[in-house]
Design a protein around this motif. Structure first.
Motif, PDB file in Angstrom:
ATOM      1  N   HIS A  64       0.821  -1.211   0.000  1.00 52.04           N
ATOM      2  CA  HIS A  64       0.000   0.000   0.000  1.00 52.04           C
ATOM      3  C   HIS A  64       0.856   1.262   0.000  1.00 52.04           C
ATOM      4  CE1 HIS A  64      -4.000   1.681   0.136  1.00 52.04           C
ATOM      5  NE2 HIS A  64      -3.617   2.547   1.052  1.00 52.04           N
ATOM      6  N   HIS A 106      -0.310   3.814  -2.653  1.00 46.81           N
ATOM      7  CA  HIS A 106      -0.719   5.143  -2.205  1.00 46.81           C
ATOM      8  C   HIS A 106       0.081   6.235  -2.907  1.00 46.81           C
ATOM      9  CE1 HIS A 106      -0.502   8.637   0.619  1.00 46.81           C
ATOM     10  NE2 HIS A 106      -1.802   8.459   0.607  1.00 46.81           N
ATOM     11  N   SER A 109      -4.358  -3.979  -2.107  1.00 45.99           N
ATOM     12  CA  SER A 109      -3.802  -3.748  -0.771  1.00 45.99           C
ATOM     13  C   SER A 109      -4.911  -3.546   0.253  1.00 45.99           C
ATOM     14  CB  SER A 109      -2.856  -2.544  -0.788  1.00 45.99           C
ATOM     15  OG  SER A 109      -3.421  -1.439  -1.450  1.00 45.99           O
ATOM     16  N   LYS A 110      -6.075  -2.986  -0.165  1.00 46.04           N
ATOM     17  CA  LYS A 110      -7.198  -2.858   0.771  1.00 46.04           C
ATOM     18  C   LYS A 110      -7.722  -4.250   1.161  1.00 46.04           C
ATOM     19  CE  LYS A 110      -8.904   0.486   1.794  1.00 46.04           C
ATOM     20  NZ  LYS A 110     -10.031   1.233   1.257  1.00 46.04           N
TER      21      LYS A 110
END
Length: 775
Positions: free
Chosen positions: A325, A329, A389-390
């Protein structure tokens, strides 16, 4: 690697010389190759065959400070982000910043920051890391306050610096305790001393200090308040500092020290607990904002909280999800900051209440925002890297052990529910950002500028980042084995193998994602109905109010304290200075058994020395009672000449000659200066003032006597004079030890002393010349 770190810093010194080409070519074009070359350098290490690289350069070995560099998967990932996104930000800034701006200042600050961030992630010595850590705070302060003519820019810059520097000082305390406990300043060697560190009595303090440093830097609750105000910086700064670099420094610190600290109950409680609160609070507050960069600021806070939470979990799955992430991000958030800057640049406003309907006029920007916001929201589509990644975040929250202490068990049980809650509001603010900007009706009459699509030069950087979103979404394992697995291994401490799949079947993480999409959609469509909750939570109170109260209180207290002694009385100032010296001097000697008196190795005192000393004392007392200034200066000169005689008796002719010259020149200058001053007038003090003067003078005299006696009697270490006596001939080539010390062993110090005297002489000459000109 050393050139990669110092390269941008060295280039920053050359930027002012590009000024003459300012109107011919944008400074950014000249600097663009710097981060790009660094990116290509680190890109060569990406691959499954990569193994850690270590380089060492001596710096201050006497203090155990060595310029140790360590390149492993973790530092490689961050180095690629710093240099890669740095390249895109530089390209973006060329089109965003006009040539009428102070570009030299901007790019100097940016290059310094780039060097500092690379130094942070590549340093293995904790003191070197801390040095670069503070450089990031300083350079970010300059970047955030770049438009210093704006009051809000100055406020945001000061706020960010106060909070992050507070964390930096805490980090320094943790670093000192770590090195004291482990007996080394190398992080890799500290990992081998893990048991020693954990079992140390300093371990709780180490945790607190390290956490404060990391939480303040990465805008974790309640230190998150500096990040929204930092949005006053130019958008290229926000896209660089607040998506991929500075705010992730705290994450890097926790990740780097995880092999030492992870696995301890308080590590999980503090890191995951604060991280989850930050995730939920940041996502909740993002929906309240009306400024596009304000929305992105709180969304960054929430995303940082999510990554911090996973690092706190400390499991293999969570660590892998965290590093994944971090990469994701950086791609979608960097592009969103750039899109927000494009909207501001082309419409003249970032107020979402005035925006809407821009999709038809800015189709490319809208498309970029669509992919980036949906990836940030974790929408389950294979084109979006954020969903992967969530999903891993949800999976890792479900795998937490519940066999620990009661508090840990409670946190482990509620983490999946809090993860869903925070993700729901993440979905809401993502839809709020996109819909409020690009969908709906166009309000052209309220916009400062007629909106149109940005030039292609400004679109290249967000296109590259969104392409990364899509490519990682389509081929996630493309970055797995060559990069992510190596990064996770560096954080976890052993090999981490994880296959990335889009579809895992109808399992709990999938239902959690569906709950996020369903409830998030419902809240997004009914936002206006429930938005009144912000009038209650947080209402009028916030940590910003608390910060302002603390800062204003510090100002008031400082003003009160300062005014209590800064009254223009030189006598009071001298008393306070002497009082501080008395407390420090006597206090130190009392706590260290400094009151020692030894007459060993004491030479006999001759009658001549006694007479000279008595004469000096009488002369010193005589200056007090002399009302004629000329007489006072001459009598005071007796003290200096008496000291010269003592040097002669002690067989130090060089010192005696120097003292004679200095005393003669001083007396002459005093006589010349006092000739132009008014006559001395006697001050009639009352008995109380005289008593205070006697006490202060007496105590200070006793302190000087005690220091002198203690310096002779206390043998805490070998005198440095022995070193000079032994090496003056071999190193300096002279038998006169004093001359060798001044010319060779303290050559630089003497040079700077001469330089200071020269500058003072030039200043005096300038003042005299100005006076003559005015006359």
């Amino acid at each position: 690697m050393i050139y990669a770190i110092l390269g941008p810093l060295i280039i920053s010194f050359l930027i002012p010389f590009f000024y003459k080409w300012k109107h011919k070519i944008h400074t950014g074009w000249i600097l663009l190759p710097v981060p790009f070359v660094i990116f290509l350098y680190f890109l060569q290490f990406v691959g499954s065959e990569f193994s850690p690289i270590r380089q060492s350069y001596p710096w201050i070995p006497s203090l155990n400070i060595v310029f140790d560099l360590h390149l492993d998967g973790l530092s490689l990932l961050f180095s690629l982000l710093i240099s890669g996104i740095g390249t895109l930000v530089l390209l973006y800034s060329i089109y965003y910043l006009d040539q009428s701006e102070k570009l030299a200042h901007f790019y100097i600050y940016l290059m310094i920051f780039m060097s500092a961030m690379l130094g942070v992630v590549l340093s293995d010595n904790v003191f070197v890391l801390y040095t670069f850590w503070e450089f990031t705070s300083l350079s970010s302060f300059l970047l955030i306050g770049y438009w210093h003519h704006r009051e809000r820019s100055r406020y945001g810059a000061l706020k960010s610096m106060l909070i992050t520097v507070f964390g930096g000082l805490s980090l320094l305390g943790g670093v000192i305790l770590l090195t004291t406990t482990a007996g080394t300043a190398s992080i890799q060697e500290m990992i081998d001393q893990k048991d020693v560190i954990i079992n140390s009595s300093y371990f709780p303090l180490i945790l607190v200090f390290i956490f404060l440093g990391a939480f303040t830097k990465s805008a974790q609750f309640p230190f998150h308040i500096w990040l929204p105000d930092a949005m006053e910086a130019p958008t290229p700064v926000s896209a660089y500092l607040h998506s991929a670099t500075m705010v992730k420094a705290g994450l890097y610190l926790i990740a780097r020290l995880s092999p030492i600290l992870a696995g301890e109950p308080w590590f999980f409680i503090a890191v995951s607990g604060i991280g989850m609160v930050t995730l939920c609070w940041g996502s909740f507050m993002a929906v309240r904002q009306t400024d596009l960069k304000g929305i992105l600021a709180f969304s960054t806070i929430s995303q940082l909280g999510m990554i911090m939470t996973m690092l706190g979990f400390g499991t293999k799955a969570a660590v892998f999800a965290a590093v994944f992430h971090i990469l994701n991000h950086a791609t979608f958030k960097g592009s969103l900051f750039m899109v927000a800057g494009i909207v501001d640049h082309e419409t003249g406003t970032r107020d979402i209440r005035k925006l809407g309907g821009l999709m038809t006029l800015m189709p490319v920007s809208a498309t970029l925002a669509l992919f980036a916001t949906f990836s940030m929201a974790g929408v389950p589509l294979p084109l979006l890297n954020g969903f992967y990644s969530k999903e891993l975040f949800f999976s890792s929250s479900l795998e937490l052990s519940t066999s620990g202490a009661a508090l840990m068990n409670t946190l482990a049980l509620v983490m999946p529910y809090l993860a869903v809650l925070g993700s729901i509001f993440t979905f809401v603010y993502s839809m709020y950002f996109f819909s409020g900007t690009f969908r709906g009706n166009l309000q052209a009459d309220v916009l400062p500028k007629k909106p149109h699509e940005a030039p292609w030069g400004m679109l290249i950087s967000p296109i590259v980042l969104v392409s990364g979103v899509i490519l990682i979404g389509l081929f996630p394992n493309m970055v797995n084995e060559p990069l992510l697995a190596k990064t996770a291994e560096a954080v976890y401490g052993e090999a981490v193998q994880k296959e990335i799949y889009f579809w895992h079947g109808f399992e709990t993480p999938f239902y959690m994602s569906m709950a996020v999409v369903g409830l998030g959609t419902l809240l997004a469509f009914t936002q206006k109905r429930w938005a009144r909750v912000y009038q209650v939570i947080p209402g009028k109170w916030s940590f910003n109010v608390l910060y302002d109260l603390i800062v204003s209180g510090i100002y008031r207290v400082s003003e009160t304290v300062t005014e209590s002694y800064m009254n223009g009385s030189l006598r009071r100032y001298i008393r306070l200075i002497l009082l501080a010296m008395l407390i420090a001097g006597f206090g130190f000697m009392m706590t260290t058994d400094g009151f020692m008196f030894s007459n060993a190795d004491v030479a006999p005192i001759s009658l001549t020395e006694v007479l000279i000393a008595v004469t000096m004392a009488v002369a010193a007392f005589a200056t007090i009672y002399t009302s004629n200034r000329i007489a006072a200066i001459l009598i005071l000169g007796v003290v200096g000449y008496g000291l010269s005689l003592l040097f002669v008796i002690y067989r130090a002719p060089d010192l005696a000659l120097t003292q004679l010259i200095v005393e003669t020149v001083t007396v002459a200058l005093f006589l010349l200066a006092f000739y132009h001053l008014p006559e001395l007038r006697k001050i009639d003090d009352d008995k109380k003032e005289r008593g205070i003067n006697v006490i202060v003078a007496g105590l200070f005299g006793l302190l000087m006597a005690a220091v002198g006696i203690s310096a002779h009697s206390s043998k805490w270490f070998e005198p440095i004079s022995d070193y000079f006596l032994e090496t003056s001939k071999t190193l300096g080539g002279g038998k006169n030890v004093v001359n060798v010390i001044l010319v060779d062993m303290r050559g630089l110090d003497t040079l700077f002393e001469i330089t200071v005297l020269g500058i003072a002489a030039l200043a005096i000459y300038g003042l005299i010349k100005i006076r003559r000109t005015r006359e």
